[in-house]
Write an enzyme that holds these catalytic residues in place. Sequence first.
Site, PDB file in Angstrom:
ATOM      1  N   HIS A 182      54.457   4.714  56.875  1.00  0.00           N
ATOM      2  CA  HIS A 182      54.631   3.458  57.620  1.00  0.00           C
ATOM      3  C   HIS A 182      55.675   3.701  58.724  1.00  0.00           C
ATOM      4  O   HIS A 182      56.618   4.464  58.524  1.00  0.00           O
ATOM      5  CB  HIS A 182      55.150   2.413  56.626  1.00  0.00           C
ATOM      6  CG  HIS A 182      55.210   1.015  57.158  1.00  0.00           C
ATOM      7  ND1 HIS A 182      56.218   0.582  57.987  1.00  0.00           N
ATOM      8  CD2 HIS A 182      54.401  -0.049  56.966  1.00  0.00           C
ATOM      9  CE1 HIS A 182      56.020  -0.697  58.279  1.00  0.00           C
ATOM     10  NE2 HIS A 182      54.923  -1.099  57.676  1.00  0.00           N
ATOM     11  N   GLN A 222      55.379  -0.440  48.792  1.00  0.00           N
ATOM     12  CA  GLN A 222      54.072  -0.765  48.198  1.00  0.00           C
ATOM     13  C   GLN A 222      54.026  -0.434  46.704  1.00  0.00           C
ATOM     14  O   GLN A 222      53.323  -1.090  45.943  1.00  0.00           O
ATOM     15  CB  GLN A 222      52.942  -0.006  48.928  1.00  0.00           C
ATOM     16  CG  GLN A 222      52.756  -0.378  50.387  1.00  0.00           C
ATOM     17  CD  GLN A 222      52.293  -1.825  50.602  1.00  0.00           C
ATOM     18  OE1 GLN A 222      51.764  -2.477  49.707  1.00  0.00           O
ATOM     19  NE2 GLN A 222      52.515  -2.335  51.795  1.00  0.00           N
ATOM     20  N   LYS A 282      57.246  -8.454  49.069  1.00  0.00           N
ATOM     21  CA  LYS A 282      55.952  -7.888  48.680  1.00  0.00           C
ATOM     22  C   LYS A 282      55.741  -7.940  47.169  1.00  0.00           C
ATOM     23  O   LYS A 282      54.770  -7.395  46.648  1.00  0.00           O
ATOM     24  CB  LYS A 282      55.843  -6.439  49.153  1.00  0.00           C
ATOM     25  CG  LYS A 282      55.746  -6.320  50.677  1.00  0.00           C
ATOM     26  CD  LYS A 282      55.513  -4.891  51.079  1.00  0.00           C
ATOM     27  CE  LYS A 282      55.867  -4.618  52.516  1.00  0.00           C
ATOM     28  NZ  LYS A 282      54.819  -5.026  53.459  1.00  0.00           N
ATOM     29  N   CYS A 285      50.825  -0.432  61.045  1.00  0.00           N
ATOM     30  CA  CYS A 285      52.109   0.258  61.204  1.00  0.00           C
ATOM     31  C   CYS A 285      51.996   1.722  60.789  1.00  0.00           C
ATOM     32  O   CYS A 285      52.926   2.287  60.199  1.00  0.00           O
ATOM     33  CB  CYS A 285      53.218  -0.415  60.406  1.00  0.00           C
ATOM     34  SG  CYS A 285      53.556  -2.073  60.946  1.00  0.00           S
ATOM     35  N   ASP A 330      60.035   5.637  49.577  1.00  0.00           N
ATOM     36  CA  ASP A 330      59.726   4.324  50.140  1.00  0.00           C
ATOM     37  C   ASP A 330      58.842   3.625  49.111  1.00  0.00           C
ATOM     38  O   ASP A 330      57.670   3.963  48.943  1.00  0.00           O
ATOM     39  CB  ASP A 330      58.996   4.491  51.480  1.00  0.00           C
ATOM     40  CG  ASP A 330      58.496   3.161  52.035  1.00  0.00           C
ATOM     41  OD1 ASP A 330      58.521   2.158  51.298  1.00  0.00           O
ATOM     42  OD2 ASP A 330      58.072   3.147  53.199  1.00  0.00           O
TER      43      ASP A 330
HETATM   44  N1  PMP Z   1      57.020   0.960  53.987  1.00  0.00           N
HETATM   45  C1  PMP Z   1      55.803   0.586  53.586  1.00  0.00           C
HETATM   46  C2  PMP Z   1      54.934   1.572  52.853  1.00  0.00           C
HETATM   47  C3  PMP Z   1      55.359  -0.702  53.852  1.00  0.00           C
HETATM   48  O1  PMP Z   1      54.139  -1.076  53.460  1.00  0.00           O
HETATM   49  C4  PMP Z   1      56.222  -1.612  54.518  1.00  0.00           C
HETATM   50  C5  PMP Z   1      55.786  -3.038  54.840  1.00  0.00           C
HETATM   51  N2  PMP Z   1      54.511  -3.172  55.396  1.00  0.00           N
HETATM   52  C6  PMP Z   1      57.481  -1.178  54.899  1.00  0.00           C
HETATM   53  C7  PMP Z   1      57.852   0.107  54.607  1.00  0.00           C
HETATM   54  C8  PMP Z   1      58.443  -2.079  55.605  1.00  0.00           C
HETATM   55  O2  PMP Z   1      58.859  -3.121  54.778  1.00  0.00           O
HETATM   56  P1  PMP Z   1      59.641  -4.363  55.373  1.00  0.00           P
HETATM   57  O3  PMP Z   1      58.849  -4.848  56.543  1.00  0.00           O
HETATM   58  O4  PMP Z   1      59.669  -5.325  54.244  1.00  0.00           O
HETATM   59  O5  PMP Z   1      60.993  -3.891  55.765  1.00  0.00           O
END
Ligand code: PMP
Length: 402
Positions: free
Chosen positions: A118, A199, A222, A360, A196
């Site tokens: 991401h 998910q 999430k 993203c 990270d």
């Molecule tokens: N890493 C991953 C794998 C994600 O799916 C996301 C959110 N889509 C993020 C990081 C970023 O998270 P946040 O927008 O809550 O900071």
Amino acid sequence: ELNDLAKSIKRDFPIFEIHPGLVYLDNAATTQKPASVIERQSRFYDHSNANVHRAVHSLAEEATDLYEQARQRIASFINSRSEEVIFTRGTTESINLLAYSFAKSGMVKSFVVPTFEHHSNYVPWQQISKIFGIKFLPLRLDGLEVPLEKIKESLETLKDPFVFSMTGLTNALGKRTPFEEIVKLVHEHGGYFILDGAQLIPHEPFDFAGTGVDFLAFSGHKMLGPMGIGVLVGKEEILKRLPPFLYGGEMIDRVGMEDTSFAPLPYKFEAGTQNVAGAIVLATAIDYLEKFDREELKNHIQNLTDYAREKISSIDGLRIYSPSDSHGIISFAHDNIHSHDLAELLSRLSGVAVRSGHHCAQLQLKELGVVSLCRASFYIYNVFEDVDRLAEGIRKALRWFA
Ligand code: PMP
């Protein structure tokens, strides 16, 4: 019977009463909130609102106690110690914190990051490495399979300590990575491993101490919690050696004219007024999640994912991009219709909410040779009927175009 469990869970979520026709399949972006979570937020502001750690009056003591209990709740949720739990705004801030602190520390010479990450776990390393003159090593892995041999070969070329940051579950395709194996490889080669968990943590019980990862980042929103609260968990001995990220109130010990000493863990990394309500409400979200057998929840979500794959793969011209063992996510595109159009029609004609775009993960999509995907993502309140509505909705959208 797992489907019945999900049906009963759904009744705890007011949004589905307010929007009775809604089929919400955008859970990888953010999940809906149960009534207990929503109520906890207003209860904090009705009953306990005060700034923490600053005053001795009883309301401030109450808020401080609740905040520190929330920290303990999170520590027990992921099996770490409380001092290792730092509250942040979310995964993005947790990763920026680490990238800056590692860069400032001089403890590592390079940042290694797979290209399927991401943007939140890619751009901070890419950009902060430039500011501090640290080597940035993008690792091309296709994300459908994560080749351990290839990772090992890349790590063998590194002579100095490094950071390796990777997701546990990819957000564009839903690939569960074999991070447990990679942690070992990274440690054998003298690196620090960052997971990270944005998910992964919503979907699997996690044992921070047991897996041996050095750091874990995740987001409250999430996993049924509020937006604007997240967590960074780090091994105490490494956190102690890292310099602070943000400077200001609360994170100090003594302030002198020329220099300042910093507070002990975890406060060294919590500058300024924190999202106190967010932390407390996140603990309530965890209480809700842990009322259930999490293995059952996971199995249900896997069943939904497999059912969705089977249901939509028979649709003419539809291509599924997620790997065959994806969890919680099915990403797809149609040969003739842009995924934004498909997602819009799914919503307008059928009340089905899916995401479309690059998720993203522009580098990953480029490697897959596609500019945009539709993504259906599932959570604990989704039911098989939601998948049927998705499949019917896609067919209806295609007829609209025909
Ligand atoms: N890493 C991953 C794998 C994600 O799916 C996301 C959110 N889509 C993020 C990081 C970023 O998270 P946040 O927008 O809550 O900071």
